[in-house]
Design a protein around this motif. Structure first.
Motif, PDB file in Angstrom:
ATOM      1  N   THR A  15      65.107  -2.852 136.352  1.00  0.00           N
ATOM      2  CA  THR A  15      64.605  -2.609 137.697  1.00  0.00           C
ATOM      3  C   THR A  15      64.667  -3.822 138.434  1.00  0.00           C
ATOM      4  O   THR A  15      65.111  -4.844 137.796  1.00  0.00           O
ATOM      5  CB  THR A  15      63.064  -2.522 137.422  1.00  0.00           C
ATOM      6  N   LEU A  16      64.479  -3.533 139.650  1.00  0.00           N
ATOM      7  CA  LEU A  16      64.710  -4.855 140.613  1.00  0.00           C
ATOM      8  C   LEU A  16      63.804  -6.191 139.979  1.00  0.00           C
ATOM      9  O   LEU A  16      63.898  -7.234 140.186  1.00  0.00           O
ATOM     10  CB  LEU A  16      64.199  -4.500 142.156  1.00  0.00           C
ATOM     11  N   MET A  21      65.849   1.516 147.198  1.00  0.00           N
ATOM     12  CA  MET A  21      65.821   1.151 145.568  1.00  0.00           C
ATOM     13  C   MET A  21      64.343   1.130 145.162  1.00  0.00           C
ATOM     14  O   MET A  21      63.644   0.719 145.820  1.00  0.00           O
ATOM     15  CB  MET A  21      66.437  -0.280 145.585  1.00  0.00           C
ATOM     16  N   CYS A  54      61.436   0.896 142.191  1.00  0.00           N
ATOM     17  CA  CYS A  54      61.086  -0.025 141.158  1.00  0.00           C
ATOM     18  C   CYS A  54      60.034   0.729 140.257  1.00  0.00           C
ATOM     19  O   CYS A  54      58.674   0.380 140.915  1.00  0.00           O
ATOM     20  CB  CYS A  54      60.917  -1.384 141.773  1.00  0.00           C
ATOM     21  N   GLN A  89      61.127   5.550 140.248  1.00  0.00           N
ATOM     22  CA  GLN A  89      62.440   5.376 139.371  1.00  0.00           C
ATOM     23  C   GLN A  89      62.434   6.144 137.998  1.00  0.00           C
ATOM     24  O   GLN A  89      61.413   6.083 137.464  1.00  0.00           O
ATOM     25  CB  GLN A  89      62.419   3.797 139.168  1.00  0.00           C
ATOM     26  N   ILE A 140      69.209  -0.527 137.182  1.00  0.00           N
ATOM     27  CA  ILE A 140      69.050  -0.703 138.582  1.00  0.00           C
ATOM     28  C   ILE A 140      70.092  -0.086 139.445  1.00  0.00           C
ATOM     29  O   ILE A 140      71.204   0.246 139.015  1.00  0.00           O
ATOM     30  CB  ILE A 140      69.009  -2.329 138.974  1.00  0.00           C
ATOM     31  N   HIS A 141      69.762   0.575 140.682  1.00  0.00           N
ATOM     32  CA  HIS A 141      70.600   1.472 141.292  1.00  0.00           C
ATOM     33  C   HIS A 141      70.073   1.542 142.870  1.00  0.00           C
ATOM     34  O   HIS A 141      68.860   1.431 143.021  1.00  0.00           O
ATOM     35  CB  HIS A 141      70.817   2.809 140.969  1.00  0.00           C
ATOM     36  N   LEU A 142      71.090   1.816 143.808  1.00  0.00           N
ATOM     37  CA  LEU A 142      70.492   2.164 145.143  1.00  0.00           C
ATOM     38  C   LEU A 142      70.921   3.277 145.354  1.00  0.00           C
ATOM     39  O   LEU A 142      71.875   3.842 145.105  1.00  0.00           O
ATOM     40  CB  LEU A 142      71.580   1.003 146.056  1.00  0.00           C
ATOM     41  N   HIS A 143      70.267   3.998 146.409  1.00  0.00           N
ATOM     42  CA  HIS A 143      70.429   5.256 146.868  1.00  0.00           C
ATOM     43  C   HIS A 143      70.717   5.108 148.331  1.00  0.00           C
ATOM     44  O   HIS A 143      70.160   4.344 149.283  1.00  0.00           O
ATOM     45  CB  HIS A 143      69.203   6.026 147.204  1.00  0.00           C
TER      46      HIS A 143
END
Length: 116
Positions: A50-51, A87, A89, A95, A100-103
């Motif tokens: 996670t962030l 993003m 978290c 989540q 970890i990932h960006l949309h």
């Protein structure tokens, strides 16, 4: 860290529509899109859950995620009209995969964020 769906996509064990790839980042279409364009950007070599788990040493990688999304948006002609990068978290934020990932969301007016 446990093996995730995204780890399997990186290893090409699960099919995905890959639309961006460089040495560190993989971008692929979301299988349940929330906008006409919905692409996920993930780190390939550092599966941070996670962030909240990211460290100062990983700041350059986090920056690469953002730059990869921006590069893709420009390349695909999405930057002119605009796009959203999100993003999440942990569970309360939505989540569902703990890698970890960006949309990147684009392709239509997305509106404004409302109150919860």
């Amino acid at each position: 860290m446990t093996d995730t769906l995204f780890s399997k996509i990186i290893r090409r064990e699960i099919p995905a529509t890959i639309v961006y790839e460089d040495e560190d980042i993989l971008g692929f279409k979301d299988i349940a899109p929330q906008a006409p364009v919905h692409v996920l950007f993930i780190p390939k070599h550092a599966p941070i859950p996670t962030l909240d788990d990211a460290t100062a040493e990983q700041a350059p990688l986090l920056g690469r995620l953002l730059l990869a999304a921006a590069e893709y948006a420009r390349r695909e002609g999405l930057a002119q009209d605009g796009y959203r990068v999100v993003m999440n978290c942990r569970e309360h934020a939505g989540q569902t995969v703990f890698h970890i990932h960006l949309h990147l969301l684009a392709g239509a007016p997305l509106g404004h964020f409302g109150t919860p």
